[in-house]
Design a protein around this motif. Structure first.
Motif, short mmCIF file in Angstrom:
data_model
loop_
_atom_site.label_atom_id
_atom_site.label_comp_id
_atom_site.label_asym_id
_atom_site.label_seq_id
_atom_site.Cartn_x
_atom_site.Cartn_y
_atom_site.Cartn_z
N THR A 266 0.85 -1.19 0.00
CA THR A 266 0.00 0.00 0.00
C THR A 266 0.89 1.24 0.00
OG1 THR A 266 -1.75 -1.16 1.22
CG2 THR A 266 -1.81 1.26 1.22
N ALA A 267 0.59 2.15 -0.93
CA ALA A 267 1.29 3.43 -0.99
C ALA A 267 0.51 4.47 -0.20
CB ALA A 267 1.45 3.89 -2.43
N GLY A 268 1.22 5.30 0.52
CA GLY A 268 0.59 6.38 1.27
C GLY A 268 1.22 7.72 0.89
N ARG A 269 0.49 8.79 1.12
CA ARG A 269 1.02 10.13 0.86
C ARG A 269 0.54 11.09 1.93
NH1 ARG A 269 -2.59 12.10 -4.42
NH2 ARG A 269 -4.63 11.87 -3.45
N SER A 297 -2.83 5.97 -6.05
CA SER A 297 -3.94 5.19 -5.48
C SER A 297 -3.51 4.69 -4.11
CB SER A 297 -4.30 4.01 -6.38
OG SER A 297 -5.27 3.19 -5.74
N ALA A 298 -4.40 4.86 -3.12
CA ALA A 298 -4.14 4.36 -1.77
C ALA A 298 -4.63 2.93 -1.61
CB ALA A 298 -4.79 5.26 -0.75
N ASN A 299 -5.20 2.34 -2.65
CA ASN A 299 -5.66 0.96 -2.58
C ASN A 299 -4.47 0.01 -2.59
OD1 ASN A 299 -8.34 1.85 -2.67
ND2 ASN A 299 -8.35 1.82 -4.92
N ALA A 300 -4.67 -1.15 -1.96
CA ALA A 300 -3.62 -2.16 -1.92
C ALA A 300 -3.31 -2.64 -3.34
CB ALA A 300 -4.05 -3.33 -1.05
N GLN A 301 -2.03 -2.79 -3.63
CA GLN A 301 -1.56 -3.24 -4.94
C GLN A 301 -0.90 -4.61 -4.77
OE1 GLN A 301 -2.04 -0.98 -7.63
NE2 GLN A 301 -3.07 0.27 -6.08
N GLU A 302 -1.04 -5.44 -5.76
CA GLU A 302 -0.44 -6.78 -5.71
C GLU A 302 0.76 -6.85 -6.65
OE1 GLU A 302 -3.36 -9.74 -6.52
OE2 GLU A 302 -4.21 -9.65 -4.49
N ILE A 303 1.85 -7.39 -6.11
CA ILE A 303 3.05 -7.66 -6.90
C ILE A 303 3.36 -9.14 -6.78
CG2 ILE A 303 5.52 -7.17 -7.16
CD1 ILE A 303 5.01 -4.42 -6.03
N VAL A 304 3.46 -9.84 -7.88
CA VAL A 304 3.73 -11.28 -7.89
C VAL A 304 5.20 -11.48 -8.21
CG1 VAL A 304 3.14 -13.50 -8.89
CG2 VAL A 304 1.36 -11.76 -8.58
N VAL A 305 5.90 -12.20 -7.29
CA VAL A 305 7.32 -12.47 -7.48
C VAL A 305 7.51 -13.93 -7.93
CG1 VAL A 305 7.98 -10.73 -5.82
CG2 VAL A 305 7.62 -13.07 -5.05
N GLU A 306 8.74 -14.25 -8.31
CA GLU A 306 8.98 -15.56 -8.91
C GLU A 306 8.93 -16.71 -7.92
OE1 GLU A 306 12.64 -15.44 -10.99
OE2 GLU A 306 11.92 -14.08 -12.55
N GLY A 307 9.50 -16.54 -6.74
CA GLY A 307 9.55 -17.66 -5.79
C GLY A 307 10.17 -17.20 -4.50
N GLU A 308 10.73 -18.15 -3.74
CA GLU A 308 11.31 -17.82 -2.46
C GLU A 308 12.53 -16.92 -2.63
OE1 GLU A 308 10.27 -21.32 0.67
OE2 GLU A 308 12.04 -21.66 -0.59
N GLY A 309 12.73 -16.09 -1.63
CA GLY A 309 13.87 -15.18 -1.65
C GLY A 309 13.49 -13.84 -1.07
N THR A 310 14.48 -12.95 -1.03
CA THR A 310 14.26 -11.60 -0.52
C THR A 310 14.11 -10.63 -1.69
OG1 THR A 310 15.51 -12.08 1.49
CG2 THR A 310 15.21 -9.76 0.92
N ILE A 313 10.96 -3.86 -2.80
CA ILE A 313 9.80 -3.21 -3.41
C ILE A 313 10.09 -1.71 -3.41
CG2 ILE A 313 7.31 -2.91 -3.36
CD1 ILE A 313 8.25 -5.81 -3.72
N SER A 314 9.94 -1.08 -4.58
CA SER A 314 10.25 0.35 -4.74
C SER A 314 9.00 1.14 -5.08
CB SER A 314 11.29 0.55 -5.84
OG SER A 314 12.50 -0.12 -5.52
N LEU A 315 8.89 2.32 -4.47
CA LEU A 315 7.79 3.24 -4.75
C LEU A 315 8.36 4.63 -5.05
CD1 LEU A 315 4.75 4.17 -4.66
CD2 LEU A 315 5.13 4.64 -2.21
N CYS A 316 7.94 5.22 -6.16
CA CYS A 316 8.29 6.60 -6.49
C CYS A 316 7.01 7.44 -6.43
CB CYS A 316 8.90 6.71 -7.88
SG CYS A 316 10.53 5.94 -8.05
N LEU A 317 7.07 8.56 -5.72
CA LEU A 317 5.98 9.52 -5.69
C LEU A 317 6.42 10.77 -6.46
CD1 LEU A 317 4.74 9.36 -1.98
CD2 LEU A 317 3.72 8.28 -3.99
N SER A 318 5.52 11.32 -7.27
CA SER A 318 5.82 12.52 -8.06
C SER A 318 4.69 13.52 -7.91
CB SER A 318 6.01 12.15 -9.54
OG SER A 318 6.25 13.31 -10.32
N ASP A 319 5.06 14.79 -7.66
CA ASP A 319 4.02 15.82 -7.57
C ASP A 319 3.87 16.54 -8.91
OD1 ASP A 319 6.12 17.64 -7.75
OD2 ASP A 319 6.11 18.13 -5.61
N THR A 320 2.97 17.53 -8.94
CA THR A 320 2.67 18.23 -10.19
C THR A 320 3.87 18.96 -10.76
OG1 THR A 320 0.42 18.55 -9.36
CG2 THR A 320 1.06 19.85 -11.26
N ALA A 321 4.77 19.41 -9.88
CA ALA A 321 5.95 20.13 -10.34
C ALA A 321 7.05 19.21 -10.84
CB ALA A 321 6.50 21.00 -9.22
N GLY A 322 6.88 17.90 -10.63
CA GLY A 322 7.91 16.95 -11.07
C GLY A 322 8.90 16.60 -9.98
#
Length: 412
Positions: A266-269, A297-310, A313-322
């Motif tokens: 979930t992304a928050g702002r 979007s503040a809704n939960a997002q699903e990311i499917v990974v290949e298998g076991e391991g570490t 997860i990266s999130l970039c937020l951008s405002d109107t000014a860039g």
């Protein structure tokens, strides 16, 4: 009596000749000698480089236009010459004694035209016609739709994330639909407004690197444009300066360890202007063109990974000014169920107390243990789990007799 006498001058040289005349009557009486002067002149006057408006062919007004006309005719006194000025459309503008500097009123018609100039000497010799071109442009450069404009950065930009911006300047000087203007050649730029009549101008450029004042507020840039006739127009554009990066958060809903390949995040702002986000497993370059942003979007997002391991997860937020901010969290995917077994009192078959010691032997990743006297323990039920203890205690209930103890283990 009147008589006409033809007389040949003594020379073909252009000059002033003196003729002496004496009258004789029938009885040979003679009059006094009378002298007559005549100038022999077959050379037309010469007009040399006439100018209009002191050398500026672009007129802002049709009235009182200055013409400077150098005209000479050798030894002939310039005061004896006459001057004729006609407009290209045939209208007479001046006809009188020669004066080198005169003013005329040209027709009030926008666009390019000319005046025709001749000089005439007393002998009737007329100079070659000299045409002086001019352009009448009495209208301001056009602004508004399809006209002159200034744009800060790009046309649809309402915000800027730096004081250093790019000005795109469009100069349109069509004075009328069918008459081109004199052409915009100069500009003046300011962050605090301009009086276009007193501004300091420089040569116009289509693109200018500009610096806005400090302060995260709305700023307006004003540009004055001036054409070759001296007409001016003002255009401006505004932008909101925002130099602060957006703030927010990234939460992995599964926790630091996930039993599933499907990771819920979930992304928050905390900055309402953080209108765009990019979310992915692995590394993200928030400023790269290849990074795809979508509406926040503040809704939960699903990311499917290949298998076991570490996984990161990266999130970039951008405002109107860039402005952009990056958040990263790690999650370990563990798809292997934990294993273990328990012993009561170290494997003893009998006990004299309802309270017994439970010894747990398990795989290294076991974190929680749940014990129950029931035969069918629901291991999926979170109730009853406690942090694992290799020597836990358990109290049996009821009377003496054979007892059964079941256990569930849960990994991280």
């Amino acid at each position: 009596s009147n008589a006409t006498v033809a007389f040949d001058l003594p020379s073909n040289d252009e000059a002033t000749y003196t003729l002496r005349l004496r009258y004789l009557d029938a009885v040979n009486n003679t009059s006094l000698v009378k002298s007559l002067s005549v100038t022999y002149d077959v050379t037309a006057p010469q007009i040399s480089r006439p100018t209009i408006n002191y050398g500026n062919e672009y007129l802002q007004t049709p009235d009182t236009v200055v013409l400077e006309i150098p005209c000479s005719d050798g030894p002939i006194d310039a005061n004896l010459l006459t001057l004729n000025v006609n407009h290209a459309d045939g209208a007479g503008l001046f006809d009188g004694p020669f004066v080198q500097l005169i003013t005329v009123d040209v027709p009030n018609a926008q666009g390019a035209s000319s005046v025709d100039i001749t000089c005439e000497d007393p002998a009737g010799n007329v100079s070659q016609i000299q045409s002086v071109q001019y352009t009448l442009d009495s209208l301001r450069p056009r602004t508004g739709l399809g006209g002159s404009a200034v744009v800060i950065n790009d046309a649809d930009d309402t915000h800027a994330n730096s004081q250093n911006v790019r000005l795109g300047i469009t100069a349109v000087d069509e004075s009328e639909p069918n008459a081109e203007g004199s052409g915009i050649t100069e500009m003046a730029i300011s962050n605090v407004g301009l009086d276009c009549d007193t501004a300091n101008y420089e040569a116009i450029r289509g693109e200018v690197q500009w610096v806005l004042p400090a302060g995260d507020v709305e700023h307006t840039v004003t540009v004055c444009l001036r054409d070759m006739a001296g007409n001016t127009a003002s255009v401006s554009d505004s932008v909101i300066l925002d130099t602060q990066a957006p703030s927010g958060s990234l939460t992995i809903n599964n926790g630091p360890v996930s039993p599933s390949r499907t990771i819920q995040v979930t992304a928050g702002r905390t900055d309402a202007d953080a209108s765009l986000m990019a979310l992915a497993e692995g590394y993200l370059d928030c400023g790269a063109q290849a990074t795809v942003y979508v509406p926040f979007s503040a809704n939960a997002q699903e990311i499917v990974v290949e298998g076991e391991g570490t996984y990161d997860i990266s999130l970039c937020l951008s405002d109107t000014a860039g402005n952009r901010t990056k958040y990263e969290e790690s999650v370990r995917v563990d798809l292997t169920p934990p294993t273990g077994f328990i012993q009561i009192n170290g494997g003893a078959a009998y006990t004299t107390s309802n309270e017994v010691i439970v010894n747990l032997t398990s795989s290294p990743d076991v974190a929680d243990l749940k014990l129950s006297e029931q035969n069918n323990v629901d291991c999926a039920d979170d109730n009853g789990y406690a942090a694992v203890d290799l020597a836990s205690t358990f109290d049996f209930v009821g009377a003496d007799g054979r007892k059964q103890l079941s256990g569930c283990v849960r990994d991280e």
